[in-house]
Design an enzyme around this catalytic site. Structure first.
Site, PDB file in Angstrom:
ATOM      1  N   ASN A 181       0.807  -1.219   0.000  1.00  0.00           N
ATOM      2  CA  ASN A 181       0.000   0.000   0.000  1.00  0.00           C
ATOM      3  C   ASN A 181       0.845   1.276   0.000  1.00  0.00           C
ATOM      4  O   ASN A 181       0.416   2.309  -0.526  1.00  0.00           O
ATOM      5  CB  ASN A 181      -0.918  -0.002   1.227  1.00  0.00           C
ATOM      6  CG  ASN A 181      -1.520   1.343   1.502  1.00  0.00           C
ATOM      7  OD1 ASN A 181      -2.447   1.795   0.807  1.00  0.00           O
ATOM      8  ND2 ASN A 181      -1.006   2.035   2.520  1.00  0.00           N
ATOM      9  N   SER A 219      -2.856   0.317  -6.438  1.00  0.00           N
ATOM     10  CA  SER A 219      -2.529   1.155  -7.585  1.00  0.00           C
ATOM     11  C   SER A 219      -3.290   2.472  -7.459  1.00  0.00           C
ATOM     12  O   SER A 219      -3.315   3.077  -6.382  1.00  0.00           O
ATOM     13  CB  SER A 219      -2.885   0.416  -8.880  1.00  0.00           C
ATOM     14  OG  SER A 219      -2.618   1.196 -10.011  1.00  0.00           O
ATOM     15  N   TYR A 232       3.693   9.737 -12.100  1.00  0.00           N
ATOM     16  CA  TYR A 232       2.952   8.984 -11.084  1.00  0.00           C
ATOM     17  C   TYR A 232       2.065   7.934 -11.745  1.00  0.00           C
ATOM     18  O   TYR A 232       2.066   6.761 -11.348  1.00  0.00           O
ATOM     19  CB  TYR A 232       2.105   9.931 -10.235  1.00  0.00           C
ATOM     20  CG  TYR A 232       1.164   9.199  -9.292  1.00  0.00           C
ATOM     21  CD1 TYR A 232       1.647   8.565  -8.164  1.00  0.00           C
ATOM     22  CD2 TYR A 232      -0.204   9.137  -9.558  1.00  0.00           C
ATOM     23  CE1 TYR A 232       0.809   7.878  -7.305  1.00  0.00           C
ATOM     24  CE2 TYR A 232      -1.060   8.456  -8.703  1.00  0.00           C
ATOM     25  CZ  TYR A 232      -0.556   7.827  -7.580  1.00  0.00           C
ATOM     26  OH  TYR A 232      -1.405   7.144  -6.736  1.00  0.00           O
ATOM     27  N   LYS A 270       2.270   3.631 -11.474  1.00  0.00           N
ATOM     28  CA  LYS A 270       1.164   2.755 -11.082  1.00  0.00           C
ATOM     29  C   LYS A 270       0.745   1.829 -12.217  1.00  0.00           C
ATOM     30  O   LYS A 270       0.371   0.675 -11.983  1.00  0.00           O
ATOM     31  CB  LYS A 270      -0.013   3.608 -10.607  1.00  0.00           C
ATOM     32  CG  LYS A 270       0.229   4.320  -9.283  1.00  0.00           C
ATOM     33  CD  LYS A 270       0.512   3.333  -8.156  1.00  0.00           C
ATOM     34  CE  LYS A 270       0.536   4.009  -6.800  1.00  0.00           C
ATOM     35  NZ  LYS A 270       0.780   3.041  -5.698  1.00  0.00           N
ATOM     36  N   THR A 290      -7.194  11.431   2.761  1.00  0.00           N
ATOM     37  CA  THR A 290      -6.017  11.015   3.520  1.00  0.00           C
ATOM     38  C   THR A 290      -4.945  12.090   3.372  1.00  0.00           C
ATOM     39  O   THR A 290      -5.157  13.123   2.749  1.00  0.00           O
ATOM     40  CB  THR A 290      -5.457   9.680   2.987  1.00  0.00           C
ATOM     41  OG1 THR A 290      -4.899   9.902   1.683  1.00  0.00           O
ATOM     42  CG2 THR A 290      -6.550   8.627   2.894  1.00  0.00           C
TER      43      THR A 290
END
Length: 282
Positions: free
Chosen positions: A82, A133, A147, A151, A182
């Site tokens: 993760n 992902s 980025y 992924k 988050t």
């Protein structure tokens, strides 16, 4: 009772998955750089939870995390990769050292952990590897090219791995979250220090500002963690698990557009073949 190793377990989706797995009675190794942030989980679940230091840039810590998990719980059934972070920059503005670090964290280090746990899972003839992902892997987002690429690379690695280890009783799953409330959009989100004036007119669509972390993202990491755990233990798990209404909408639009383009150009694409079998054999 299964044994889980979860990276990035101190916050966000990783913590949500950890909390849900512990609540189900599973053994969980909580891998994080700041172990103080998982002390409460170890206190609440002293017989099930183990805090293990893990820095994806430190090969020794990867080795330690896997060994410590096996020694404490006797095996390793579920690996959840993760830990990771984002990087805001156009392709031209991106910095070499930041690109290297991004791929090491989001891709190469994940491969190292996978290679380290596979001997245990092969000997057990069972195991599940879950790679987190992003919707960014489904369609490249403006100012997130590297980025998204990190992924997307992880997803293709996961697909290949599934084919390689299925006969050994080992399975894989990809989790694709959308925008989650988050720290991903806060301090964990890196940004280029190079700003090229020609990109200023679209800068407000990708550069990090004080408003980047608006705290209005649709996905609840605790609820998302429960969804992931329920999918894993449910038995009939998908190859790809999307998280969030925004992710479902974005993925549907991207995949439908790709399929429409494939169908539109299919007659042109097949012209690359040999005209007949005789020429194909030359």
């Amino acid at each position: 009772m299964a044994t889980w190793l979860i990276t990035g377990a101190s916050s966000g989706l990783g913590r949500g998955i950890a909390e849900a797995a512990l609540a189900r009675g599973e053994n969980v190794a909580l891998a994080a750089r700041d172990l103080g942030r998982v002390d409460d989980l170890v206190s609440d679940y002293p017989n099930q939870a183990l805090a293990v230091y893990l820095d994806l840039g430190d090969l020794a810590s990867i080795e330690y995390a896997v060994i410590a998990t096996r020694e404490r719980f006797g095996g390793l059934d579920v690996l959840v990769n993760n830990a990771g972070h984002g990087y805001r920059a156009t392709v031209e503005e991106s910095e070499r050292e930041r690109i290297d670090e991004l791929f090491n964290t989001n891709f190469f280090a994940v491969g190292r952990i996978i290679r380290r746990v596979l001997p245990t899972m092969r000997s057990q003839r069972s195991g599940l590897i879950v790679n987190v992902s992003s919707i960014g892997a489904v369609r490249g987002a403006l100012g997130n090219g590297y980025y998204s690429a990190s992924k997307a690379a992880l997803e293709l690695l996961t697909e290949a791995l599934e084919k390689e280890v299925a006969h050994l009783g080992i399975e894989t799953m990809i989790v694709e979250p959308g925008a989650m409330r988050t720290g991903f959009f806060g301090d964990a989100l890196l940004e280029t220090r190079r700003h090229i004036a020609d990109y200023d007119e679209i800068a407000d669509r990708y550069r990090k500002t004080e408003a980047t972390d608006s705290h209005d993202q649709p996905i609840d990491p605790k609820a998302a963690g429960r969804v992931v755990v329920e999918a894993i233990v449910g038995g009939n798990r998908p190859q790809r698990l999307l998280l969030g209404s925004d992710c479902v909408a974005a993925a549907r639009a991207a995949l439908e557009a790709r399929l429409a383009e494939l169908n539109e150009w299919a007659d042109v694409s097949v012209r690359a073949d040999f005209d007949n079998d005789d020429e194909r054999c030359e």
